[in-house]
Scaffold this active site. Structure first.
Site, PDB file in Angstrom:
ATOM      1  N   ARG A 105       0.407  -1.323  -0.133  1.00  0.00           N
ATOM      2  CA  ARG A 105       0.070   0.273   0.082  1.00  0.00           C
ATOM      3  C   ARG A 105       0.941   1.669  -0.207  1.00  0.00           C
ATOM      4  O   ARG A 105       1.946   1.528   0.310  1.00  0.00           O
ATOM      5  CB  ARG A 105      -0.780  -0.477   1.391  1.00  0.00           C
TER       6      ARG A 105
ATOM      7  N   SER B 219      -8.629  -0.572   0.639  1.00  0.00           N
ATOM      8  CA  SER B 219      -9.255  -0.127   1.728  1.00  0.00           C
ATOM      9  C   SER B 219      -9.484   0.869   2.543  1.00  0.00           C
ATOM     10  O   SER B 219     -10.095   1.621   1.375  1.00  0.00           O
ATOM     11  CB  SER B 219      -8.675  -0.927   3.509  1.00  0.00           C
ATOM     12  N   HIS B 220      -9.649   0.983   3.574  1.00  0.00           N
ATOM     13  CA  HIS B 220     -10.034   2.400   4.210  1.00  0.00           C
ATOM     14  C   HIS B 220      -9.104   3.611   3.617  1.00  0.00           C
ATOM     15  O   HIS B 220      -9.778   4.619   4.570  1.00  0.00           O
ATOM     16  CB  HIS B 220     -10.408   2.411   6.148  1.00  0.00           C
TER      17      HIS B 220
ATOM     18  N   LYS C 195      -4.087  -6.182  -1.755  1.00  0.00           N
ATOM     19  CA  LYS C 195      -4.152  -6.992  -0.480  1.00  0.00           C
ATOM     20  C   LYS C 195      -4.619  -8.856  -1.710  1.00  0.00           C
ATOM     21  O   LYS C 195      -4.373  -8.560  -3.028  1.00  0.00           O
ATOM     22  CB  LYS C 195      -6.307  -7.500  -0.416  1.00  0.00           C
TER      23      LYS C 195
ATOM     24  N   ASP D  40     -16.189   0.858   5.257  1.00  0.00           N
ATOM     25  CA  ASP D  40     -15.228   0.576   4.870  1.00  0.00           C
ATOM     26  C   ASP D  40     -15.190   0.972   3.205  1.00  0.00           C
ATOM     27  O   ASP D  40     -16.218   0.228   2.022  1.00  0.00           O
ATOM     28  CB  ASP D  40     -13.609   0.336   5.250  1.00  0.00           C
TER      29      ASP D  40
ATOM     30  N   ASP E 184     -13.943  -0.640   0.929  1.00  0.00           N
ATOM     31  CA  ASP E 184     -13.219  -2.201   0.206  1.00  0.00           C
ATOM     32  C   ASP E 184     -14.227  -3.430   0.150  1.00  0.00           C
ATOM     33  O   ASP E 184     -14.344  -4.219   0.304  1.00  0.00           O
ATOM     34  CB  ASP E 184     -12.079  -2.616  -0.877  1.00  0.00           C
TER      35      ASP E 184
ATOM     36  N   ASP F  88     -14.530  -4.515   3.475  1.00  0.00           N
ATOM     37  CA  ASP F  88     -14.392  -5.737   4.353  1.00  0.00           C
ATOM     38  C   ASP F  88     -13.845  -5.494   6.019  1.00  0.00           C
ATOM     39  O   ASP F  88     -14.017  -6.339   7.171  1.00  0.00           O
ATOM     40  CB  ASP F  88     -12.726  -5.929   4.530  1.00  0.00           C
ATOM     41  N   ARG F  89     -14.854  -4.839   6.025  1.00  0.00           N
ATOM     42  CA  ARG F  89     -14.765  -3.260   7.641  1.00  0.00           C
ATOM     43  C   ARG F  89     -16.242  -3.151   7.801  1.00  0.00           C
ATOM     44  O   ARG F  89     -17.017  -2.610   7.234  1.00  0.00           O
ATOM     45  CB  ARG F  89     -13.897  -2.572   7.795  1.00  0.00           C
TER      46      ARG F  89
ATOM     47  N   HIS G 122     -12.722  -5.076  11.480  1.00  0.00           N
ATOM     48  CA  HIS G 122     -13.097  -6.318  10.581  1.00  0.00           C
ATOM     49  C   HIS G 122     -13.040  -7.868  10.994  1.00  0.00           C
ATOM     50  O   HIS G 122     -13.021  -7.822  12.367  1.00  0.00           O
ATOM     51  CB  HIS G 122     -11.403  -7.109  10.334  1.00  0.00           C
TER      52      HIS G 122
END
Length: 791
Positions: free
Chosen positions: A347, A436-437, A446, A570, A572, A574-575, A657
């Protein structure tokens, strides 16, 4: 002398042949026979178990089909219902409870000797919806019960008025496996829900050999496992006498032939033997003495990137002799920033740290690693960030250049890519283009290889592979596949709602913008979308829902519409963060409490993994439900690895998560977590505020971020661990520095996803938190007086 050496060699050859033959024709043959016998017995037991389960379900279905039972339940005719209860008890002597439950009236009962918990409520709800329900075992007060349920009436053409729910004691399990084979080995009856560890309900006999076979009982959660014992091994034994006789004959023949050849060679005149030896090429000159050979003392391979450090390049250039010129490296390869290869993903800031050229190198490295591990394809997905299309194109270019194939699933949330690696069949590996976030200027990758998320050393090895330019070469093919619909259908087949639920979905213009509303509409929810248009600039809120300032719009929308709850994802997906009708933010560690209560009741003794940022109330709560609490380091890759190691059924991080494995795959999935939450809500006659009132929160801070340079943040934490003085506090260094006192705890750690350190505090009272914060400030400023600490 030579004759003795030749005979010794022949003896060694005979010993090797004897070992090989005995292993192949005795050991392997016996193992194959034992395996076949084990499988035959298992198949026999499967037939017995299948017949018994079918008979039990048929018995309850016959009672449920009687029109008089439906009428009695509608009229609540206690006399007729009691007559049915007595009749069922005579037919099924093992019954310990017979319940007639009117439609939509089942409630959570935890205190009763025969409770209705989430597992039982789920069975009832499925029966009310005429979904297939197989008998399930539950453990109550240390004893196993077998629960069966049937809709009333059983006729599918008539409306359901309720359910017949019967609990049988452990006598009902015995006919599932026969005692006839107990002398031959150990037979186990296992209950195995998908993605959960099997539980042994009944075991008969003894068996401890390596030969074990397991088969599922058709259309059920049950399996039979048979493990062979010594008596069955005796039956599988192979007579070794014919092989021994053959080996003796072979040894005799080879010894006779060897002895004859040795005598002939010894009889040759000495002069002829010397002449023959002198005629061999390479023997004309003086024999080289290894002491006088020219050889460097340091004779090891050194990675290209380490030669400057050791000063070896200068030595090679000045040593003279026939030196090969060093390979010319691409400038781009030399300039790969180490900082973007983080603890559990890749990232960085686009264009300054993360470029399309680097994306291509990453594609080549990941695909080469996948090919080395036996994979032939990679799934590739991307989020909705404005630079994700270009990064994905170059990533795919790199993948295909190695000969690895690519399955392009387009714009999807990260959990959909994880789902694809579990279900797509062609591969269990993939790459998701996402940050992601993180804010809009970031992007990243990822990585999943062989079903496991890459982390730490594995990710750093990808950079090393790029620096070495250690890539496969070939030409792969790219195919496109729409997997999102399959993902929605899979959740729809798993989650059943007992009533309508209204919810606000705040996708934050991220990758869940289309999939999440479609999923929850499919489940029957009244969906109110908020920021559900994909926009990679994130115009309405930051992609990180764990910051309270990013939830103000969701809280307002829930209040305005009167929705039952609000969920924020978030960038993507996953949260997850949840808000209640009263505007309370349910932080993920409290959400984990509710899931632990649900899942541990189904899986007694299950591990529940949570990260160092979570409330310490989880320890006592998980233990009280019969589970085992496991604290671990933060990060989705670290958590998934720990869950795999410990066979945990549930995991969670304070960052949102949530990892669920009892009926799902164990990866972090905000949308599936929301679906399971809504399922629990629909089974309980309480709103979300009332449900979480049963899990009171201690005073605590959200995550506190302190900006620290990327290259300094980990050194700062190491210095704090070695120098700080926290008196009698209990120190935990599994991830950063956590200090627990009697009335409060605090944590400071380096963020793995941004240039910052993060802190969190929890205490029995606000003044306890404030005192602990002052202590942390003092210790941090002692290590780095230049830090700006405004908490």
């Amino acid at each position: 002398m030579r004759q003795g050496i030749m005979l010794a060699a022949i003896l060694l050859i005979n010993a090797g042949v004897a070992y090989w033959a005995y292993h192949k024709f005795i050991v392997v043959a016996q193992q194959q026979r034992l395996t076949e016998l084990t499988r035959d017995i298992t198949r026999q037991q499967i037939g017995i178990a299948g017949v018994h389960l079918t008979q039990l379900q048929a018995s309850i279905d016959r009672f449920a089909a009687r029109p008089a039972l439906a009428t009695a339940m509608i009229d609540n005719n206690r006399l007729i219902l009691e007559n049915f209860r007595e009749s069922i008890a005579k037919t099924l002597p093992a019954s310990v409870a017979v319940r007639f439950i009117p439609l939509n009236s089942a409630e959570f009962e935890s205190e009763d000797g025969l409770p209705l918990r989430f597992a039982e409520l789920d069975m009832i709800h499925r029966a009310e919806n005429r979904l297939p329900v197989s008998p399930e075992a539950v453990k109550v007060d240390g004893r196993w019960l077998l629960n069966l349920v049937a809709p009333v009436p059983a006729d599918a053409d008539r409306a359901v008025v309720g359910t017949l729910f019967i609990s049988l004691d452990n006598r009902s399990f015995q006919p599932l496996i026969t005692k006839a084979e107990t002398d031959l080995g150990k037979t186990e009856l296992l209950q195995h829900f998908k993605l959960a560890q099997p539980q042994t309900v009944v075991a008969l006999g003894e068996g401890d050999l390596d030969s074990s076979y397991e088969l599922p009982v058709s259309a059920s959660h049950w399996k039979i496992r048979f493990t062979a014992g010594p008596l069955l091994a005796q039956q599988a034994a192979v007579n070794p006498l014919p092989l021994i006789a053959a080996l003796v004959l072979f040894a005799a023949a080879t010894l006779f032939a060897g002895n004859h050849l040795a005598k002939r060679f010894t009889a040759m005149p000495l002069g002829r033997r010397r002449a023959a030896a002198a005629a061999q090429p390479g023997n004309a000159g003086q024999m080289a003495n290894p002491i006088h050979q020219q050889q460097d003392i340091l004779d090891i391979d050194v990675a290209d990137e380490d030669q400057d450090l050791l000063g070896l390049q200068e030595s090679a250039a000045t040593a003279g002799g026939d030196q090969s010129p060093p390979p010319v490296e691409d400038t781009l390869v030399k300039d790969i920033p180490a900082a973007v290869f983080r603890a559990y993903d890749i990232r960085g800031v686009v264009e300054t740290e993360l470029t399309v050229e680097l994306a291509e190198f990453i594609g080549r490295a990941v695909a080469s690693e996948a090919l080395d591990r036996g994979e032939t394809s990679l799934v590739v997905g991307r989020d909705g960030r404005s630079h994700s299309p270009a990064l994905a194109r170059h990533l795919l270019k790199g993948i295909l250049s190695t000969g690895c194939n690519a399955i392009n699933i387009g714009v999807v949330p990260t959990p959909v890519l994880y789902y694809a690696t579990c279900e797509i069949g062609a591969t269990s590996s993939g790459v998701m283009v996402t940050a992601s976030h993180n804010p809009a200027q970031y992007n990243g990758f990822k990585l999943v290889l062989g079903g496991g998320a890459l982390a730490a050393d594995d990710i750093r090895q990808l950079r090393s592979r790029i620096l070495r330019q250690d890539f496969r070469s070939g030409q792969g093919s790219e195919t496109e596949q729409d997997i999102a619909r399959d993902y929605i259908e899979r959740i729809f087949s798993d989650v059943a709602l007992a009533g309508e639920v209204s919810l606000v979905i705040d996708a934050g213009n991220g990758a869940t913008s289309h999939v999440a509303p479609a999923l929850f509409e499919e489940l029957g929810c009244d969906v109110i979308p908020l920021h559900c248009e994909i926009d990679g600039t994130f115009p309405n809120r930051d992609p990180d829902p764990t910051r309270p300032e990013n939830l103000t719009g969701l809280i307002a929308k829930v209040s305005e519409t009167g929705a039952d709850l609000g969920v924020a994802f978030d960038g993507d997906g996953d949260r997850i963060i949840v808000v209640t009708p009263q505007g309370e933010i349910i932080w993920p560690d409290r959400l984990l409490m509710l899931f632990a209560k649900d899942i541990v009741s189904r899986c007694p003794g299950a591990d529940v993994v949570f990260d160092v940022k979570c409330t310490r109330q989880l320890n006592s709560l998980i233990t009280s439900y019969g589970g085992r609490p496991v604290m671990w380091k933060s990060g989705h890759s670290h958590m998934k690895a720990k869950m795999l190691e410990s066979d945990a059924m549930l995991g969670g991080e304070f960052s949102g998560h949530i990892f669920i494995k009892d009926r799902w795959y164990g990866f972090d999935d905000g949308m599936y977590a929301a679906a399971r939450l809504i399922e629990i809500m629909s089974l309980r006659d309480q709103d979300l505020d009332a449900i979480f009132a049963g899990f009171p929160a201690l005073p605590a801070t959200p995550e506190i971020r302190i900006d620290v340079d990327e290259e300094k943040k980990f050194g700062l934490i190491r210095a704090l661990v070695s120098q700080a003085d926290f008196g009698d506090g209990k120190i935990t260094t599994v991830d950063g520095l956590r200090v627990d006192f009697e009335k409060a705890w605090g944590l400071v750690r380096a963020s793995n996803t941004s240039a910052a350190i993060t802190l969190r505090f929890e205490g029995e009272a606000q003044q306890d938190i404030e005192r602990l914060q002052q202590l942390f400030k003092q210790q941090l400023q002692k290590v780095d007086p230049g830090l700006t600490l405004d908490f």
